[in-house]
Scaffold this active site. Structure first.
Site, short mmCIF file in Angstrom:
data_model
loop_
_atom_site.label_atom_id
_atom_site.label_comp_id
_atom_site.label_asym_id
_atom_site.label_seq_id
_atom_site.Cartn_x
_atom_site.Cartn_y
_atom_site.Cartn_z
NE ARG B 251 -2.06 2.03 3.18
CZ ARG B 251 -1.98 2.00 4.51
NH1 ARG B 251 -2.68 1.13 5.20
NH2 ARG B 251 -1.21 2.85 5.15
CG HIS B 255 -6.58 3.01 5.67
ND1 HIS B 255 -6.86 1.75 5.20
CD2 HIS B 255 -7.75 3.48 6.18
CE1 HIS B 255 -8.14 1.47 5.42
NE2 HIS B 255 -8.69 2.50 6.01
CE1 TYR B 264 0.52 2.70 8.71
CE2 TYR B 264 -0.67 4.43 9.85
CZ TYR B 264 -0.48 3.66 8.73
OH TYR B 264 -1.27 3.86 7.63
C1 LIG Z 1 -15.70 -5.09 10.13
C2 LIG Z 1 -14.78 -3.92 10.01
N1 LIG Z 1 -13.92 -3.65 10.99
C3 LIG Z 1 -13.11 -2.57 10.91
C4 LIG Z 1 -13.15 -1.75 9.84
C5 LIG Z 1 -12.26 -0.51 9.77
N2 LIG Z 1 -11.27 -0.67 8.71
C6 LIG Z 1 -11.45 -0.14 7.50
S1 LIG Z 1 -10.27 -0.59 6.44
C7 LIG Z 1 -9.46 -1.50 7.60
C8 LIG Z 1 -8.21 -2.24 7.23
C9 LIG Z 1 -8.45 -3.18 6.12
O1 LIG Z 1 -7.27 -3.79 5.74
P1 LIG Z 1 -7.18 -4.79 4.52
O2 LIG Z 1 -8.23 -5.85 4.66
O3 LIG Z 1 -5.78 -5.23 4.42
O4 LIG Z 1 -7.61 -3.92 3.26
P2 LIG Z 1 -6.88 -2.60 2.68
O5 LIG Z 1 -7.46 -1.45 3.43
O6 LIG Z 1 -5.42 -2.75 2.87
O7 LIG Z 1 -7.29 -2.56 1.26
C10 LIG Z 1 -10.12 -1.43 8.81
C11 LIG Z 1 -9.68 -2.07 10.06
C12 LIG Z 1 -14.07 -2.06 8.82
N3 LIG Z 1 -14.19 -1.30 7.72
N4 LIG Z 1 -14.87 -3.15 8.92
#
Ligand SMILES: Cc1ncc(C[n+]2csc(CCOP(=O)(O)OP(=O)(O)O)c2C)c(N)n1
Ligand SMILES: [Mg+2]
Lengths: 336, 376
Positions: B251, B255, B264
């Site tokens: 990434r 985010h 971080y």
């Molecule tokens: C059920 C849930 N818990 C927490 C979140 C908050 N949240 C949004 S994105 C994220 C990280 C997601 O990481 P990843 O699955 O690696 O996808 P990326 O963002 O890297 O595309 C979190 C914790 C959420 N959207 N849904």
């Protein structure tokens, strides 16, 4: 006395609890390294280390379930759910297990955990980051549900929740996380671990957010602030003196304060951001009607979110009870 | 650990491999065009957010190959199940870019939600991993009907920790559904590194427990992403069930626009990965092949710019959504009484001025004036 906003008040509570009692630990998604997306747990990792401040995998059921297990072993976990809507994957752990452990072990091992949930709209967040799910938890026997509205109260309530034996759903109104500052006495109101009685008291008391005598508005969370503004508007425009009572404890309700205020004022509305049907407003209203109906000049009114999903943020000000809507709801009851 | 499948060299150490034989030169250029459209959309969305014209936005700069590669491997009748990270994938299926931008601007209703059956693209999913069982269910239904339609769904590395992920994997493999679970391992879930997310050295090995075939590819390589997905879809259409694909990348950006990765991680690492980004790398590859000349490339970029500029203008010309938008389609069967009462109540109140998305958001300094969350 430091002047803190709610985020800092919560942070202070966690810091004080962790300093006093090494059973207290904090876990959740992104709580350690970044200190949480809202920074409530900022600085704790450096102070208390990785064993007590834990960035978990992305798994709400895992977080709450593991916290229950830790509590069985005698630790005092405080978990963070990143946003309101993301508590739903943990629903079964909360409803089936956290809520029933005391009952199923005949009081021997309650699930002494605190589940912190930043909730509600008003911060222009993307879709599905703004729910108000508190009534779902209020409906579950075995859970305590509280919601602070001021930085000082946030600090005190969180400490109380940590030292309380029952599982506490700790609803944090994110819209007012940083909007106001309070003097927060550094001295903690209670000390772990022997503060049960005091904590129970603190966790079950409503408070008067604004005095008044012609009508009372019951609310909790960020709409308490809107109620106070609506009360000012009523004062300015109609010379009406409206009291605002902050429920603070959503389960159990502070019945005495609620019925007392309703009796004294004779007119009441209940205000919340969550959808109307079977929300806290319904409960508060029927409580008043059941107990002090003869003291009322008008039926209790409700000004709430609608029975619709929380909208995309361009329309969130239409959804969240505005000062104007609250005032209009009050006028209806005043003019009854 | 085996090296992930790679076709496009980096022009330095890694060699080029020939493009998959099924792809014509036209296909190769079409894929380039898709990458350019996605990139242009993303960069524009970030700048719109900085100007206060969109709300918080989840950028995907550098992950375009993991969107376009799999998409090009699909038939037009296959269904897509994107997350917020693949938010603009619908644009490659005919969804108006203005609609996706409007969604980020906080507009709902017809402004911000697209027609899913028309485009075979499910609504953008925000709660992590919760859409994965839907992709399994849809493709299972298509299989029951003998329609030869597959579902392609995306998930992140973080999503592999959720229960819904494992439940989807299990259903897919038990019922041999024609599903492709395309996991973009960008190594970060907000501030949580993948090494804290899972104890397994790779994500692809998760599929072993589900007796599901798995493939691991270079997520910066659009042809590798295409090839793995094509293989998976061929298998699915032949009745041999689901596949899990791990696309390894990074990434490179934050985010989301409210996130500050400096809190971080070491941004020098992110800079190193920037050199591998998929668009420039693919362009250089096509040029080495002689499949794309400069004029062609600049025409494609101009076209994408015009497309997105038109979308921005269209978004900005949209009427600010009225109050009805709250109550419409909550129930497919029409408005129950409480909703009608709610609308009446709302109409009786004078409306305040339009909501503007919040402007630039300081990631590093959560000042008192900035109540914005960091998560997307
Ligand atoms: C059920 C849930 N818990 C927490 C979140 C908050 N949240 C949004 S994105 C994220 C990280 C997601 O990481 P990843 O699955 O690696 O996808 P990326 O963002 O890297 O595309 C979190 C914790 C959420 N959207 N849904
Ligand atoms: Mg990720």
């Amino acid at each position: 006395m430091p002047r803190l906003n709610m985020v800092e008040g919560l942070n202070l509570a966690l810091d004080q609890a962790m300093a006093q009692d090494d059973r207290v630990l904090v876990m959740g998604e992104d709580v350690a390294r970044t200190g949480g997306v809202f920074r409530v747990t900022a600085g704790l990792l450096d102070k208390y280390g990785e064993e007590r401040v834990i960035d978990t995998p992305l798994s709400e059921a895992g977080i709450v379930g593991a916290a229950i297990g830790m509590a069985l072993y005698g630790l005092l976990p405080v978990v963070e759910i990143q946003f309101d809507t993301f508590v739903y994957p943990a629903f079964e752990q909360i409803v089936v297990h956290a809520a029933r452990y005391a009952w199923r072990t005949r009081g021997e091992v309650p699930a002494s955990i605190v589940i912190r949930i930043p909730f509600g709209g008003g911060v222009r967040a993307p879709e599905l980051h703004s729910d108000s799910p508190e009534a779902l938890f209020v409906h579950v026997p075995g859970l305590k549900v509280v919601c602070p509205t001021t930085p000082a109260l946030a600090r005190d309530l969180l400490l109380a929740a940590i030292s309380h034996p029952d599982p506490v759903i700790f609803m944090e109104p994110k819209r007012i996380y940083r909007t106001g500052r309070d003097e927060v006495p550094e001295k903690a109101p209670l000390l772990l671990p022997e503060a049960d009685g005091e904590a129970t008291q603190l966790l079950s008391r409503a408070r008067v957010a604004r005095p008044g005598e012609d009508l009372v508005m019951f609310s909790y969370g960020s709409t308490v602030v809107s109620c106070c503004e609506a009360a000012q508007k009523l004062q300015d425009e109609r010379g009406v003196s409206a009291r605002v009572v902050d429920l603070v404890s959503l389960y159990p309700l502070d019945v005495e304060s609620i019925t007392g205020a309703a009796s004294e004022c004779g007119r009441a509305i209940v205000v919340h951001e969550a959808p109307r049907t079977a929300g806290l407003g319904a409960e508060v209203s029927s409580l008043i009607h059941e107990r002090v109906m003869l003291d009322l000049e008008a039926p209790v009114g409700r000004v709430t979110g609608f029975d619709v999903p929380f909208p995309q943020f361009a329309n969130e000000d239409d959804y969240i009870p505005s000062i104007d809507r609250i005032a209009a709801g009050a006028v209806k009851v005043l003019d009854f | 650990m085996e090296e992930p499948l790679r076709i496009i060299g980096d022009g330095v150490g890694q060699p080029d491999w020939a493009p998959p034989v099924e792809l014509t030169e036209k296909d190769l250029v079409a894929m380039y065009r898709s990458l350019v459209i996605l990139r242009t959309f993303d960069e524009r969305a970030v700048s719109l957010q900085r100007q206060g014209r969109l709300g918080t936005y989840a950028l995907y700069w550098g992950e375009e190959a993991t969107h376009a590669g799999p998409l090009h491997a699909c038939n037009d009748s296959d269904w897509l199940f994107p997350t917020y990270r693949q938010n603009s994938i619908g644009v490659l299926r005919g969804v108006k870019a203005a609609t996706i931008l409007a969604w980020w601007r906080g507009y709902g209703g017809a402004h911000g939600f697209y027609q899913v059956r028309e485009h075979r693209v499910a609504p953008i999913c925000v709660p992590i991993a919760t859409h994965l069982p839907h992709a399994v269910g849809l493709s299972w239904a298509a299989k029951k009907r003998g329609d030869g339609i597959c579902a392609l769904t995306w998930l992140g590395d973080g999503a592999t920790s959720e229960g819904d992920f494992h439940e989807a994997m299990n259903f897919a493999s038990v019922y041999k559904t024609p599903t492709v679970l395309f996991c973009v391992n960008n190594q970060w879930a907000i501030s949580t590194h993948v090494s804290r997310q899972t104890a397994t050295p790779t994500l692809v090995e998760k599929c072993v427990a589900y007796a599901m075939p798995g493939l691991r590819v270079d997520g910066f390589d659009v042809l590798a992403c295409w090839k793995a997905t094509k293989e998976a879809l061929d298998r699915a259409r032949a009745g041999d069930g689901p596949t899990f694909i791990e696309a390894v990348c990074y990434r490179i950006g934050a985010h989301g626009t409210a996130d500050d990765p400096r809190l971080y991680r070491d941004e020098a690492e992110s800079e190193r990965y920037r050199a591998l980004e998929p668009l420039g790398r693919y362009r250089a590859y096509l040029q080495r092949l002689g499949a794309l000349d400069d004029d062609q490339a600049s025409d494609i970029h101009d076209e994408a710019k015009a497309l997105i500029a038109a979308a921005v203008a269209e978004m900005e010309a949209l009427d600010f959504p009225g109050v009805e938008i709250l109550f419409d389609y909550v129930y497919a069967s029409g408005r129950p009484d409480p909703l009608t009462e709610g609308l009446d109540e709302l109409r009786s109140i004078e409306r305040r001025p339009e909501v503007k998305p919040l402007g630039p958001q300081p990631g590093a300094s959560p000042g008192d004036a900035d109540p914005l969350p960091e998560g997307a």
